[in-house]
Design an enzyme around this catalytic site. Sequence first.
Site, PDB file in Angstrom:
ATOM      1  N   HIS A 142       0.847  -1.194   0.000  1.00  0.00           N
ATOM      2  CA  HIS A 142       0.000   0.000   0.000  1.00  0.00           C
ATOM      3  C   HIS A 142       0.877   1.237   0.000  1.00  0.00           C
ATOM      4  O   HIS A 142       2.047   1.212   0.418  1.00  0.00           O
ATOM      5  CB  HIS A 142      -0.948   0.014   1.199  1.00  0.00           C
ATOM      6  CG  HIS A 142      -0.287   0.359   2.511  1.00  0.00           C
ATOM      7  ND1 HIS A 142      -0.130   1.643   2.958  1.00  0.00           N
ATOM      8  CD2 HIS A 142       0.252  -0.440   3.477  1.00  0.00           C
ATOM      9  CE1 HIS A 142       0.468   1.644   4.132  1.00  0.00           C
ATOM     10  NE2 HIS A 142       0.720   0.391   4.476  1.00  0.00           N
ATOM     11  N   CYS A 143       0.325   2.327  -0.531  1.00  0.00           N
ATOM     12  CA  CYS A 143       1.013   3.614  -0.486  1.00  0.00           C
ATOM     13  C   CYS A 143       0.175   4.553   0.377  1.00  0.00           C
ATOM     14  O   CYS A 143      -0.504   4.113   1.297  1.00  0.00           O
ATOM     15  CB  CYS A 143       1.227   4.166  -1.892  1.00  0.00           C
ATOM     16  SG  CYS A 143      -0.298   4.402  -2.828  1.00  0.00           S
ATOM     17  N   MET A 144       0.208   5.818   0.085  1.00  0.00           N
ATOM     18  CA  MET A 144      -0.484   6.798   0.918  1.00  0.00           C
ATOM     19  C   MET A 144      -1.993   6.593   0.919  1.00  0.00           C
ATOM     20  O   MET A 144      -2.650   6.703   1.959  1.00  0.00           O
ATOM     21  CB  MET A 144      -0.150   8.205   0.389  1.00  0.00           C
ATOM     22  CG  MET A 144      -0.767   9.318   1.174  1.00  0.00           C
ATOM     23  SD  MET A 144       0.011   9.529   2.775  1.00  0.00           S
ATOM     24  CE  MET A 144      -0.975  10.873   3.428  1.00  0.00           C
ATOM     25  N   ARG A 175      -3.646   4.043  -1.507  1.00  0.00           N
ATOM     26  CA  ARG A 175      -4.109   2.920  -2.318  1.00  0.00           C
ATOM     27  C   ARG A 175      -3.596   1.573  -1.813  1.00  0.00           C
ATOM     28  O   ARG A 175      -2.435   1.447  -1.420  1.00  0.00           O
ATOM     29  CB  ARG A 175      -3.654   3.085  -3.778  1.00  0.00           C
ATOM     30  CG  ARG A 175      -4.035   4.411  -4.398  1.00  0.00           C
ATOM     31  CD  ARG A 175      -3.529   4.493  -5.820  1.00  0.00           C
ATOM     32  NE  ARG A 175      -3.715   5.822  -6.385  1.00  0.00           N
ATOM     33  CZ  ARG A 175      -3.397   6.151  -7.623  1.00  0.00           C
ATOM     34  NH1 ARG A 175      -2.876   5.249  -8.436  1.00  0.00           N
ATOM     35  NH2 ARG A 175      -3.605   7.382  -8.070  1.00  0.00           N
TER      36      ARG A 175
END
Length: 512
Positions: free
Chosen positions: A31-33, A35
Amino acid sequence: MATDSADKNSATAAAILPLVGGAGNISSVAHCMTRLRLGLRDRSLVQDEALKALPAVMGVVDDDTYQIVLGPGTVARVTPEFEALVAAAAASAPGTAARTAPGSSPAAAEELAAHGAAIKAARKAKNSTPFKLFLRRIANIFVPLIPALIGCGIIAGLGGLLTNLGMLPTVVPALTATASGFMSLIAVFVGYNTAKEFGGTPILGGAVAAIIVFPGVANIEAFGQKLSPGQGGVLGALAAAVLAVYVEKWCRGGTSQAKRWGRVPQSLDVLVTPTLTVLVSGLVTIFGLMFVAGAVSTAIGDFADWLLANGGAGAGFVLGGLFLPLVMLGLHQALIPIHTTLIEQQGFTVLLPILAMAGAGQVGAAAAVYLRLPHNASIRSTIKSALPAGFLGVGEPLIYGVSLPLGRPFVTACVGGAFGGGFVGLFNMLGDKVGSTAIGPSGWALFPLLNGNRGLGETIAVYAGGLLVGYGVGFLATYWFGFTKPMLEELNVAATAKDPTPPTKEPTPVSP
């Protein structure tokens, strides 16, 4: 309350899993910020519309990984729950069970969603060039660092605020150490992630990159110059780790050249390969890469300062106006090392607050679309659900669900971003630098990370002013110029189950 939140996150993960083909269809989870990023074995098993219908899902992006937009905070809590479900069901067959979306959206919203999906698919096909694939690798290196950058950036801002207020002087040094520790060693993390991304041994990439921040390099002199710790920064670490990967692969026969000239015998691999990798890459880094990367890093900082000091409003106008198209094309990833370099050098990046104005223009444009289509309940419903995330800097639902499929509102959103960027750029030219101590957030979420060369209050006021300009111009440009008369006639209608009234001709997006 905490239990309810945990149950909600667990329920969201459980709802997503069957809609992406079950545990057997998942090859990777990250996961990123904002998504949840999934590697999929069979893309055809994914049920896009059912996913979009889930209350927690703001949208989906089909790129090199399948990305489910959940929003800041939520994604960090849903991902561990999702990973646990995948691990628990790892031995089961790939799931193909479908979940029916609760009801069906009116036709107009479905038309826009389908159009947005087609645009994303076309973009994905065009984004398979070697250059864009390289940019994705760059993003994969830096995106995992964003949570630490955000946390340390907020702590640094808190320390600065306490200093300005003259409060808790004994605590400020501890906050400074907490915020600065990661940044002082960021090159090591970049080296580790780079080697991992390019197929080498991550710890060897980190070991080579650590040379850059080692205080002892100050005793080394080459070409009539003495090195300084940190010279070359993240760019030097990136180059050093890539070199280490190639040396390691050569030793282990991972390249055609190694096969031609021979490789390290397997019995000696554990001793010789790490030694040669660190030695060769380390010496090249000390006597070459640190000098070159240092010059490039200095040039980036000098150019950013010169651009805003001399270009001011014009530079901000161009940067703010072009950022949404850059995001659409995937080229914004090239800016990540630049932001990180500026943060490393100056403590903040002056580019991010300007680029964040693109999101403000997008929010203003969406509000105008909402008012211009009073009879289209489906599009208005989409906007109402996506606007809160848009204010916090999560723009994908509005971009791919509203403005980009409609075409003209995407262009007018860019106009709003341009004027907001021009506003912030003007103040930079007047000597009031507005920067961000971290990358990732934008919109209102960027306020805790703001920093500059003036007082915090003035910095916040300039950024807030830019947002208001972006909202206002994006709204006005879209309200007056975002629709042609035929578009309004086709879209400003009520869609019913018996008499759906989708556009007779699908709106064509205007190329920015």
